[in-house]
Design a protein around this motif. Structure first.
Motif, PDB file in Angstrom:
ATOM      1  N   ALA A  77       0.849  -1.194   0.000  1.00 41.50           N
ATOM      2  CA  ALA A  77       0.000   0.000   0.000  1.00 41.50           C
ATOM      3  C   ALA A  77       0.882   1.240   0.000  1.00 41.50           C
ATOM      4  CB  ALA A  77      -0.920  -0.011   1.220  1.00 41.50           C
ATOM      5  N   SER A  78       1.719   1.342  -1.057  1.00 41.09           N
ATOM      6  CA  SER A  78       2.642   2.468  -1.126  1.00 41.09           C
ATOM      7  C   SER A  78       3.251   2.552  -2.524  1.00 41.09           C
ATOM      8  CB  SER A  78       3.755   2.303  -0.091  1.00 41.09           C
ATOM      9  OG  SER A  78       4.497   1.143  -0.356  1.00 41.09           O
ATOM     10  N   THR A  79       3.989   3.635  -2.746  1.00 41.51           N
ATOM     11  CA  THR A  79       4.747   3.787  -3.984  1.00 41.51           C
ATOM     12  C   THR A  79       6.192   4.107  -3.621  1.00 41.51           C
ATOM     13  OG1 THR A  79       4.281   6.147  -4.159  1.00 41.51           O
ATOM     14  CG2 THR A  79       2.750   4.652  -5.261  1.00 41.51           C
ATOM     15  N   PHE A  81       9.790   5.828  -5.323  1.00 40.13           N
ATOM     16  CA  PHE A  81      10.401   6.586  -6.411  1.00 40.13           C
ATOM     17  C   PHE A  81      11.905   6.495  -6.231  1.00 40.13           C
ATOM     18  CE2 PHE A  81      12.211  10.345  -8.331  1.00 40.13           C
ATOM     19  CZ  PHE A  81      11.593  10.348  -9.559  1.00 40.13           C
ATOM     20  N   PRO A  82      12.677   6.251  -7.244  1.00 37.18           N
ATOM     21  CA  PRO A  82      12.370   6.161  -8.663  1.00 37.18           C
ATOM     22  C   PRO A  82      12.060   4.757  -9.145  1.00 37.18           C
ATOM     23  CG  PRO A  82      14.730   6.158  -8.417  1.00 37.18           C
ATOM     24  CD  PRO A  82      14.131   6.248  -7.029  1.00 37.18           C
ATOM     25  N   HIS A  83      11.971   3.773  -8.240  1.00 37.73           N
ATOM     26  CA  HIS A  83      11.745   2.375  -8.648  1.00 37.73           C
ATOM     27  C   HIS A  83      10.646   2.231  -9.681  1.00 37.73           C
ATOM     28  CE1 HIS A  83      13.449   2.087  -4.661  1.00 37.73           C
ATOM     29  NE2 HIS A  83      13.665   0.806  -4.811  1.00 37.73           N
ATOM     30  N   GLU A  84       9.454   2.683  -9.311  1.00 34.94           N
ATOM     31  CA  GLU A  84       8.303   2.408 -10.162  1.00 34.94           C
ATOM     32  C   GLU A  84       8.380   3.136 -11.494  1.00 34.94           C
ATOM     33  OE1 GLU A  84       5.002   3.049  -7.563  1.00 34.94           O
ATOM     34  OE2 GLU A  84       5.608   1.368  -6.308  1.00 34.94           O
ATOM     35  N   LEU A  85       8.948   4.325 -11.516  1.00 34.26           N
ATOM     36  CA  LEU A  85       9.127   5.052 -12.776  1.00 34.26           C
ATOM     37  C   LEU A  85      10.071   4.279 -13.701  1.00 34.26           C
ATOM     38  CD1 LEU A  85       8.801   7.595 -14.552  1.00 34.26           C
ATOM     39  CD2 LEU A  85      10.807   8.510 -13.372  1.00 34.26           C
TER      40      LEU A  85
END
Length: 147
Positions: A77-79, A81-85
């Motif tokens: 339940a999180s994001t 950055f920059p991993h997901e990009l």
């Protein structure tokens, strides 16, 4: 008294064997030894973490030079950055690089509750930092966290 040829060669043979064993032994796999979530600037709360606000996650390794460290939220339940990009646009196998024994990521929890953040280098896993996240409102560089 003269030493026999065997008596003179024995210390040399022992030294050579010790050097061969030392150089041919597999090196220990490096590992993540610590993971920390830096609370940042937050106000009005008992816990310093708020949903929707961004925090720095630091993973420390046992050695200064490593290929990379993965950092994940086991609750999903999180994001990050920059991993997901980078995962979505360039490299689906990206992990943050290690710089002087540390890997960094920006973490934004998207829901309140307990979050377990793990840093790892192998499938064996790694240390876990558990933090409690309350509802939050991001304001500039800080966050207002509901009690």
């Amino acid at each position: 008294m003269k030493l026999s040829r065997i008596a003179r060669a024995t210390p040399l043979a022992a030294a050579v064997c010790a050097a061969v064993v030392t150089l041919s032994a597999p090196s220990a796999a490096a590992e993540v030894v610590d993971v920390t979530v830096v609370p940042g600037l937050s106000g009005g709360q008992t816990t310093p973490y708020g949903a929707g606000c961004t925090y720095l996650v630091v993973a420390r390794t046992g050695t200064l030079a490593e290929p990379g460290v993965g950092i994940v939220d086991l609750n999903r339940a999180s994001t990050f950055f920059p991993h997901e990009l980078i995962w979505d646009t360039v490299d689906p196998y990206y992990v943050p690089p290690v710089v002087l024994g540390h890997a960094f990521s920006l973490w934004t929890p998207t829901a309140p509750g307990e979050h377990a953040l793990m840093a790892y280098q192998t499938s064996a896993g790694g240390p876990i930092e558990t933090v409690t996240v309350n509802p939050g409102t991001p304001i500039g560089p800080g966050c207002i966290v509901a009690p």
